[in-house]
Design a protein around this motif. Structure first.
Motif, PDB file in Angstrom:
ATOM      1  N   VAL A  60       0.437  -1.300   0.165  1.00 54.27           N
ATOM      2  CA  VAL A  60      -0.264  -0.365  -0.068  1.00 54.27           C
ATOM      3  C   VAL A  60       0.837   1.211   0.079  1.00 54.27           C
ATOM      4  CG1 VAL A  60      -1.904   1.334   1.176  1.00 54.27           C
ATOM      5  CG2 VAL A  60      -1.887  -1.598   1.518  1.00 54.27           C
ATOM      6  N   ALA A  61       2.052   1.309   1.158  1.00 60.42           N
ATOM      7  CA  ALA A  61       2.533   2.389   0.710  1.00 60.42           C
ATOM      8  C   ALA A  61       3.679   2.330  -0.298  1.00 60.42           C
ATOM      9  CB  ALA A  61       3.733   2.399   1.904  1.00 60.42           C
ATOM     10  N   ILE A  62       4.336   1.502  -0.797  1.00 61.74           N
ATOM     11  CA  ILE A  62       5.425   1.869  -1.660  1.00 61.74           C
ATOM     12  C   ILE A  62       4.017   2.360  -3.420  1.00 61.74           C
ATOM     13  CG2 ILE A  62       5.424  -0.588  -2.804  1.00 61.74           C
ATOM     14  CD1 ILE A  62       8.037   2.209  -3.020  1.00 61.74           C
ATOM     15  N   ALA A  63       3.282   1.691  -3.463  1.00 63.14           N
ATOM     16  CA  ALA A  63       1.653   1.864  -4.477  1.00 63.14           C
ATOM     17  C   ALA A  63       1.522   3.758  -4.324  1.00 63.14           C
ATOM     18  CB  ALA A  63       0.440   1.341  -4.614  1.00 63.14           C
ATOM     19  N   MET A 103      12.678   1.500   0.578  1.00 66.27           N
ATOM     20  CA  MET A 103      12.305   2.126  -0.394  1.00 66.27           C
ATOM     21  C   MET A 103      12.905   1.404  -1.972  1.00 66.27           C
ATOM     22  SD  MET A 103      10.946   6.040  -0.953  1.00 66.27           S
ATOM     23  CE  MET A 103      11.133   6.353  -2.307  1.00 66.27           C
ATOM     24  N   GLY A 104      14.109   1.675  -1.821  1.00 69.01           N
ATOM     25  CA  GLY A 104      15.248   1.042  -2.546  1.00 69.01           C
ATOM     26  C   GLY A 104      14.851  -0.868  -2.946  1.00 69.01           C
ATOM     27  N   ASN A 125      13.170  -2.922  -6.341  1.00 68.42           N
ATOM     28  CA  ASN A 125      14.766  -3.948  -6.324  1.00 68.42           C
ATOM     29  C   ASN A 125      14.201  -4.977  -6.094  1.00 68.42           C
ATOM     30  OD1 ASN A 125      16.890  -2.202  -7.372  1.00 68.42           O
ATOM     31  ND2 ASN A 125      17.377  -1.989  -5.330  1.00 68.42           N
ATOM     32  N   ARG A 126      12.237  -5.122  -5.520  1.00 67.89           N
ATOM     33  CA  ARG A 126      12.342  -6.703  -6.047  1.00 67.89           C
ATOM     34  C   ARG A 126      11.503  -7.579  -6.881  1.00 67.89           C
ATOM     35  NH1 ARG A 126      11.249  -8.597  -1.055  1.00 67.89           N
ATOM     36  NH2 ARG A 126       9.547 -10.103  -1.792  1.00 67.89           N
ATOM     37  N   PRO A 127      11.647  -8.578  -7.004  1.00 71.26           N
ATOM     38  CA  PRO A 127      10.935  -8.670  -8.724  1.00 71.26           C
ATOM     39  C   PRO A 127       9.930  -8.519  -8.808  1.00 71.26           C
ATOM     40  CG  PRO A 127      12.039 -10.625  -6.457  1.00 71.26           C
ATOM     41  CD  PRO A 127      12.052  -9.701  -6.352  1.00 71.26           C
ATOM     42  N   ALA A 128       8.820  -8.152  -7.845  1.00 65.88           N
ATOM     43  CA  ALA A 128       7.372  -7.651  -8.118  1.00 65.88           C
ATOM     44  C   ALA A 128       7.716  -6.226  -8.903  1.00 65.88           C
ATOM     45  CB  ALA A 128       6.360  -7.695  -7.266  1.00 65.88           C
ATOM     46  N   ALA A 129       8.693  -5.263  -8.498  1.00 66.52           N
ATOM     47  CA  ALA A 129       8.389  -4.731  -8.975  1.00 66.52           C
ATOM     48  C   ALA A 129       9.431  -4.436 -10.301  1.00 66.52           C
ATOM     49  CB  ALA A 129       9.571  -2.771  -8.485  1.00 66.52           C
ATOM     50  N   SER A 130      10.434  -5.449 -10.160  1.00 66.01           N
ATOM     51  CA  SER A 130      11.463  -5.242 -11.688  1.00 66.01           C
ATOM     52  C   SER A 130      10.433  -6.305 -13.010  1.00 66.01           C
ATOM     53  CB  SER A 130      12.605  -6.514 -11.539  1.00 66.01           C
ATOM     54  OG  SER A 130      12.873  -7.247 -11.157  1.00 66.01           O
TER      55      SER A 130
END
Length: 206
Positions: A167-170, A193-194, A198-203
């Motif tokens: 929720v926070a990062i979105a 945040m970094g 860098n998580r697979p979900a974001a990449s």
């Protein structure tokens, strides 16, 4: 097969996509819905979802649910690993507490600042600049709360990624549209945040 009505530009659908990526869910059909073109207001969509909201998860011919957290809770029940909502009553309550804080103190103000502050969103919002400014200020104050928390914890609510982090990062990432960023002194938020980005979900393009 379940069907997710998604919108790539919006932060709430991104919460669902992120949870799906963390859990490796690949057997849900994704249907893109362009909110800037008003596709979420089409009569057939509203008849299906009940409201002109995205995301919406069509579970079967009789049931479609909206509200991103409700959808994520449903996915947690059907795909329980990795756990993102709590493994026992205590942890579940702590995660719920931080998820609510992330939503009310941070994500919602940031979304309002974008809706009222970015020219592209004038297509769906009667914009009031003062609302954008006051909500950005509220989120700036809230960042301090999360920086203190992240000084003592790798992630916001537990020793692993949970729905609170999603929720926070979105919300924070969406607010890059209006050039929002935590202040340099919030080093613990920056570290977190970094890690999230860098998580697979974001990449994976979530």
């Amino acid at each position: 097969m379940m069907r997710l009505y998604d919108s790539r530009r919006a932060p709430n659908p991104r919460r669902v996509r992120w949870v799906m990526a963390e859990k490796g869910i690949e057997d849900i059909e994704i249907v893109q819905t362009d909110i800037l073109k008003g596709e979420h207001r089409a009569p057939d969509y509203v008849a299906r979802a009940g409201l002109a909201n995205v995301p919406a998860l069509e579970i079967d011919a009789e049931t479609t649910i909206t509200e991103s957290i409700a959808i994520c809770r449903y996915l947690e029940s059907v795909y329980p690993e990795p756990n993102m909502f709590g493994t026992d009553p205590r942890e579940t309550a702590v995660i719920e507490m931080w998820m609510r804080r992330a939503e009310m103190l941070l994500a919602t103000p940031l979304m309002m600042s974008v809706r009222h502050g970015h020219p592209a969103l004038a297509a769906i919002e009667t914009q009031i600049p003062a609302i954008a400014e006051s909500n950005a200020a509220a989120a700036t104050r809230a960042i301090k709360v999360f920086d203190r928390r992240l000084a003592e914890s790798e992630f916001i609510a537990a020793d692993r990624v949970t729905i609170a982090d999603v929720v926070a990062i979105a919300g924070i990432d969406f607010a890059r549209m209006v050039k929002f960023a935590p202040a340099p002194e919030h080093v613990h938020v920056a570290r977190w945040m970094g890690a999230m980005r860098n998580r697979p979900a974001a990449s994976a393009g979530v």
